[in-house]
Design a protein around this motif. Structure first.
Motif, PDB file in Angstrom:
ATOM      1  N   GLY A 592       0.754  -1.243   0.000  1.00 17.95           N
ATOM      2  CA  GLY A 592       0.000   0.000   0.000  1.00 17.95           C
ATOM      3  C   GLY A 592       0.779   1.284   0.000  1.00 17.95           C
ATOM      4  O   GLY A 592       0.204   2.350  -0.245  1.00 17.95           O
ATOM      5  N   SER A 593       2.075   1.252   0.261  1.00 18.98           N
ATOM      6  CA  SER A 593       2.815   2.521   0.346  1.00 18.98           C
ATOM      7  C   SER A 593       2.937   3.203  -1.005  1.00 18.98           C
ATOM      8  O   SER A 593       3.246   4.390  -1.070  1.00 18.98           O
ATOM      9  CB  SER A 593       4.209   2.289   0.943  1.00 18.98           C
ATOM     10  N   GLY A 594       2.700   2.458  -2.076  1.00 20.79           N
ATOM     11  CA  GLY A 594       2.802   3.056  -3.395  1.00 20.79           C
ATOM     12  C   GLY A 594       1.470   3.463  -3.996  1.00 20.79           C
ATOM     13  O   GLY A 594       1.397   3.791  -5.182  1.00 20.79           O
ATOM     14  N   THR A 595       0.414   3.493  -3.191  1.00 20.25           N
ATOM     15  CA  THR A 595      -0.897   3.841  -3.732  1.00 20.25           C
ATOM     16  C   THR A 595      -1.186   5.329  -3.679  1.00 20.25           C
ATOM     17  O   THR A 595      -2.158   5.788  -4.267  1.00 20.25           O
ATOM     18  CB  THR A 595      -2.005   3.089  -2.958  1.00 20.25           C
ATOM     19  N   VAL A 596      -0.370   6.080  -2.947  1.00 20.50           N
ATOM     20  CA  VAL A 596      -0.562   7.529  -2.877  1.00 20.50           C
ATOM     21  C   VAL A 596       0.775   8.228  -3.078  1.00 20.50           C
ATOM     22  O   VAL A 596       1.832   7.702  -2.722  1.00 20.50           O
ATOM     23  CB  VAL A 596      -1.171   7.965  -1.523  1.00 20.50           C
ATOM     24  N   PHE A 597       0.725   9.431  -3.674  1.00 15.89           N
ATOM     25  CA  PHE A 597       1.929  10.214  -3.942  1.00 15.89           C
ATOM     26  C   PHE A 597       2.989   9.366  -4.635  1.00 15.89           C
ATOM     27  O   PHE A 597       4.133   9.272  -4.184  1.00 15.89           O
ATOM     28  CB  PHE A 597       2.481  10.811  -2.649  1.00 15.89           C
ATOM     29  N   SER A 598       2.605   8.727  -5.712  1.00 18.15           N
ATOM     30  CA  SER A 598       3.525   7.817  -6.384  1.00 18.15           C
ATOM     31  C   SER A 598       3.143   7.663  -7.845  1.00 18.15           C
ATOM     32  O   SER A 598       2.016   7.956  -8.251  1.00 18.15           O
ATOM     33  CB  SER A 598       3.476   6.437  -5.714  1.00 18.15           C
TER      34      SER A 598
END
Length: 625
Positions: A592-598
């Motif tokens: 999930g760390s790549g689902t926003v601001f990415s």
């Protein structure tokens, strides 16, 4: 051209069609058609989860066209009203379909045993529409009861009666009991006002199970404050009341009927021998005894196997085992080879009582084991996922796991809330960028050394049999890649500390040494040309994956790759204690760390669309929705 028609998109129909499609995938002289009035296959064993709002409504539906994507099966949406066995035709209001081989798998419908008012005044519970309607009714009753001033009317609104204490009834009332506290909190209702009753005319609940498991199930229901009424002669169901015996009249505005099933309406009207509530009598090949080339699958089968006293049960496993037999026998018919007899070997039954408890009697034919609690629920989920893997493979198994384990609110999962707690992913963005920045920094520091002398090896320890001077020199170089070097002596000292900081089990270190000896060391202890390119590759990987983590491109893959690099460094006894931080941060960034601001926010949806267009991917369901 041989025309095979499967009537019904239930468990048996879907599996039979898939087996036939596999057998005739390269045969242009065989046409396979599946006809159903709904565009989706329903997971009937999971209806209770939707009714009590544990799982979303679409979780129990599977698009038939998705199931047969890339397969030689033509899905037709139509409702057949009549079958002309003499002329081998199926008829609806809008079309006629010819067949050479017919498989009847239209399933069952509720039976009301002629009890006055039962059909008119109860909610049936045997389809997707039934589950959704009951879900809305339950919530509607709590909503209205919260505003109702009349005590008697309020009491009737908060009384829920489930008639039928078999698997369906017990699973439904168990889910409703778990949901009760949630709804009471939401609508400010005292839980003691809500009355849940499961009633049956039989002397005990779940009669197919051993008595020990029945007692466990009863104890669980009573713990959930469910009233159990057995041996109750249900004489009448009124508009807002039900007679559970002559003197026990219960006022309730929600009465659910799960007391029994019979063959579907079309089966009941067919000119075939029927027994046991409109089930079609078959021979050992699951072929109708009245009509050649007409096979029966699933709940519609009435067949007593050799050595048994009762017909095969109306359960999913019966459909699972009958489907390949029917597909094989139709193939044998077409190719003129011998048919096989149906010899089922059932592996037991299980029932869930709420989301976290169940009872099961499972095993191999002749040797069953009684399971309760966690193990019973584990077996239920395993069997469900096994079935789903046959229908839509990875795609639906993944979705099922999300609904049952990870995206579950209020700890309504058999693993509790340990895996289902979700938090906003944007809180992981700083950690992701810091992790990427650290790997990028390490890579840039190393690339400078490679730029000065590409032949200088500092990421691979010296061979154990290399001379001491060479070993000490290379130890210094290794330390310089992770810490600031002040002197050769202090570097060697630091190297020894790093080695001792993260110990490596002997057998892992031996494997690492064997691999490095094979790939990176010459007989004299010097490095091979592969060592140089491995070092360059590792440094480039640190830079590439560091940048990918910073910008959030293929974040999960990048995080996993950095874990792999850290493990490789650890196996050589060159990992400092700070490597634990790298690994821990990478694990946190996988999901999930790549689902926003990415960049993943834009790239992955586009790639997903392109991926799903590949025929092989659709054929094997290698995607998620």
């Amino acid at each position: 051209m041989k025309k095979i028609v499967i009537l019904g998109g239930g468990y048996g129909g879907v599996l039979t069609a898939k087996k036939l499609a596999k057998k005739f995938k390269n045969d242009k002289d065989v046409e396979i058609k599946l006809i159903d009035r709904n565009p989706y296959h329903t997971l009937l064993t999971e209806l209770h989860e939707v009714s009590a709002n544990r799982a979303p409504e679409d979780s129990i539906k599977i698009d038939l066209k998705k199931i047969f994507a890339g397969l030689k099966v033509d899905v037709v949406l139509d409702e057949i009203s009549n079958i002309d066995f003499k002329n081998k035709k199926l008829k609806s209001d809008k079309a006629t379909y010819a067949y050479d081989y017919l498989v009847i798998g239209t399933g069952s419908k509720p039976t009301f045993f002629g009890i006055p008012g039962a059909e008119e005044n109860t909610f049936s519970f045997w389809s997707y529409d039934d589950a959704v309607a009951l879900k809305r009714q339950i919530r509607d009753m709590y909503t209205k009861a919260a505003k109702e001033k009349n005590p008697a009317t309020r009491r009737a609104m908060l009384t829920f009666v489930i008639i039928g204490a078999g698997f369906t009834g017990v699973e439904l009332v168990g889910e409703m009991a778990e949901q009760r506290d949630e709804l009471c909190r939401e609508f400010f209702i005292d839980p003691s006002e809500v009355r849940l009753i499961v009633a049956d005319m039989a002397p005990k609940i779940l009669p197919i199970l051993p008595d020990k498991l029945i007692q466990k199930a009863e104890a669980r229901l009573r713990k959930l404050k469910v009233e159990i009424v057995t041996g109750a002669k249900i004489t009448e169901v009124g508009a807002g009341s039900v007679a559970l015996g002559e003197k026990n009249i219960v006022d309730a505005q929600t009465i659910v009927w799960t007391a029994g099933v019979e063959g579907s309406e079309i089966v009941g009207n067919l000119d075939v021998q029927q027994q046991g509530r409109k089930r079609i009598v078959t021979n050992e090949h699951l072929e109708s005894v009245d009509h050649k080339n007409v096979y029966v699958v699933g709940d519609n089968i009435f067949f007593i196997p050799e050595g048994e006293e009762r017909p095969v049960p109306q359960m999913v496993e019966n459909a699972e085992q009958a489907a390949p037999v029917i597909a094989g026998n139709i193939t044998a018919d077409i190719k003129g080879t011998p048919k096989k007899a149906y010899k089922p070997g059932f592996h037991g039954t299980m029932v869930s009582i709420g989301s976290r408890y169940g009872v099961a009697n499972v095993g191999l034919p002749g040797k069953f084991f009684m399971l309760t609690g966690f193990m019973a629920m584990l077996s239920k989920h395993f069997i469900n996922m096994f079935y789903l893997s046959q229908v839509v493979g990875f795609n639906k198994v993944w979705t099922y796991m999300m609904h049952e384990f990870f995206h579950v609110e209020n700890r309504k999962s058999f693993v509790g809330g340990y895996f289902s707690k979700r938090s906003p992913n944007f809180w992981l963005v700083p950690l992701r960028m810091l992790l990427g920045g650290m790997w990028l920094y390490e890579g840039i520091e190393k690339i400078r050394k490679i730029w000065v002398d590409p032949n200088k090896i500092f990421l691979i320890p010296a061979a154990p049999y290399a001379d001491a001077t060479s070993a000490a020199s290379q130890a210094v170089d290794a330390v310089k890649t992770t810490v600031d070097a002040q002197s050769a002596a202090s570097a060697v000292s630091t190297a020894k500390e790093a080695v001792s900081a993260l110990p490596v089990p002997g057998f892992i270190y031996d494997i690492s040494n064997w691999f490095m000896d094979l790939m990176f060391y010459n007989p004299d202890g010097s490095y091979t040309f592969l060592a140089k390119w491995f070092q360059i590759g590792m440094v480039c990987a640190e830079i590439v994956f560091g940048v990918m983590l910073i910008v959030g491109l293929f974040t999960a893959i990048s995080a996993i790759a950095t874990i792999g690099m850290a493990v490789m460094i650890w196996t050589t006894k060159m990992a400092a204690t700070e490597m634990l931080w790298y690994v821990g941060a990478a694990i946190a960034c996988i999901g999930g760390s790549g689902t926003v601001f990415s960049l993943d926010y834009y790239v992955l949806p586009w790639l997903k669309k392109q991926w799903k267009r590949i025929p092989l991917v659709r054929r094997w369901y290698l995607y998620t929705d």
